[in-house]
Design an enzyme around this catalytic site. Structure first.
Site, short mmCIF file in Angstrom:
data_model
loop_
_atom_site.label_atom_id
_atom_site.label_comp_id
_atom_site.label_asym_id
_atom_site.label_seq_id
_atom_site.Cartn_x
_atom_site.Cartn_y
_atom_site.Cartn_z
N LYS A 194 -8.09 7.87 -0.09
CA LYS A 194 -9.33 7.84 0.34
C LYS A 194 -10.00 7.00 -0.77
O LYS A 194 -9.48 6.96 -2.04
CB LYS A 194 -10.43 8.68 0.29
CG LYS A 194 -10.54 9.45 1.59
CD LYS A 194 -11.55 10.60 1.55
CE LYS A 194 -12.64 10.18 1.92
NZ LYS A 194 -12.93 10.19 3.25
N CYS B 179 -14.69 -3.51 2.54
CA CYS B 179 -15.06 -2.58 3.35
C CYS B 179 -16.36 -3.17 4.25
O CYS B 179 -17.29 -3.60 3.44
CB CYS B 179 -15.29 -1.15 2.68
SG CYS B 179 -16.46 -0.20 3.69
#
Ligand SMILES: Cc1cc2nc3c(=O)[nH]c(=O)nc-3n(C[C@H](O)[C@H](O)[C@H](O)COP(=O)(O)O)c2cc1C
Length: 319
Positions: free
Chosen positions: A60, A146
């Site tokens: 992650k 992102c």
């Protein structure tokens, strides 16, 4: 580069097709890798699949401090994929090193790619410096893409000058090879790849998710609390393959391709377009064993076709 990732083969040559690939000097047993954000910290999957059969897993996204992420709802299904706006929830780099790395290091043959992000260049440097001191990590993947946070992330990945600055500064202090994860939310991803390569990236990975919006017609409200989110899954695959192809024309560093891979043939498409390795994300939500199944399927695909080395597929597109 630390000694554990100087890849004196962790993986002896197997019988059948040679599935090994090398990214920036790091040898992987298979080109099929579990993508960031869809495979936890790896250890959560150790009872579900054979972690030594996959090429590597990407953690992650790790930040300097722990992050709670965005409010719910933050994941929805679409007709051929999903939209997420998790907002980079994670335990923070320090807790990852202390709580997860000891177990990860016990899993034989498992390659670890640490995914890094920050809201500023200094944040990213701090995360990488913390990781530099932690044994057992093979590669870094810098998330410059992102779409779900207000600062950082995609801001870096869509501005060539900022991207160049970020990559240069982080590469300078990285003791492991640096993969730069590119945003697909740009006009020319080839140009962004060139900027990353010129700034010192050892490899590039693409694509991250596509900025998207889903609306509930009854309530007239966005289905995701963050309003917009990132689209992933089969819907994006042909766009992602096209982008990998464009990037392969623009740079000569290795490419890790992803976006909607569900089966071995999808992985082959990405490799023919120019990828050295592939990552599998959304598929793990439908089937937690997807990464292993795709790795096994790719071996079978090569066996049936008498392809001696999977790496022969890279860039094999015939025009
Ligand atoms: C729920 C979710 C969380 C994600 N979190 C991250 C992340 O923390 N860092 C990152 O670089 N990419 C993240 N991604 C992007 C994936 O790694 C991948 O680039 C993208 O989903 C496209 O691949 P796919 O279609 O196989 O999912 C996330 C994707 C999903 C679906």
């Amino acid at each position: 580069m630390s000694s554990e990732n100087e890849s004196a083969s962790k993986h002896p040559a197997p019988k059948g097709p040679d599935m090994r690939v090398t990214i920036a000097g790091v040898e992987l047993a298979s080109p099929v890798i579990a993508a960031s954000g869809t495979f936890g910290y790896g250890v959560e999957f150790e009872d579900i699949l054979s972690l030594d059969r996959i090429g590597a897993f990407v953690t992650k996204g790790l930040s300097r401090e722990p992050m709670a992420g965005n409010p719910s709802p933050r994941i929805i299904e679409t007709s051929s994929g999903m939209i997420n706006a998790i907002g980079l929830q994670n335990m923070g780099v320090k807790a990852f090193i202390e709580q997860k790395m000891p177990r990860i290091r016990e899993i034989p043959g498992l390659r670890v790619i640490a995914n890094v992000f920050g809201f500023t260049i200094e944040d990213c440097i701090a995360v990488i410096e913390a990781l530099n001191d932690a044994p057992g990590i093979d590669l870094y993947e810098l998330n410059a893409s992102c779409p779900n946070t207000a600062h950082g992330g995609m801001v870096f990945g869509t501005d060539p000058a900022l991207l160049g600055e970020l990559v240069k500064a982080t590469r300078a202090i990285s003791t492991r090879p640096l993969i730069v994860k590119l945003s697909p939310n740009v006009t020319s991803i080839g140009e962004m790849a060139r900027v990353a390569a010129d700034a010192g990236a050892d490899a590039v990975s693409l694509v991250n998710t596509f900025l998207s919006l889903a609306i509930d017609p009854e309530t007239r409200r966005p289905r995701i609390a963050n309003v917009t989110g990132g689209l992933s899954g089969p819907a994006i695959k042909p766009i992602a393959v096209r982008m990998v192809y464009e990037v392969s024309k623009a740079v000569s560093i290795p490419i890790l391709g992803m976006g909607g891979i569900l089966k071995a043939e999808d992985a082959v498409e990405f490799m023919l377009a120019g990828a050295t390795a592939v990552q599998v994300g959304t598929a793990s939500y439908a089937d937690p064993r997807a990464v292993e199944n795709i790795a096994t399927g790719l071996r079978r695909w090569c066996t049936v076709r008498d392809i001696p080395r999977v790496s022969d597929l890279t860039g094999g597109l015939i025009l």
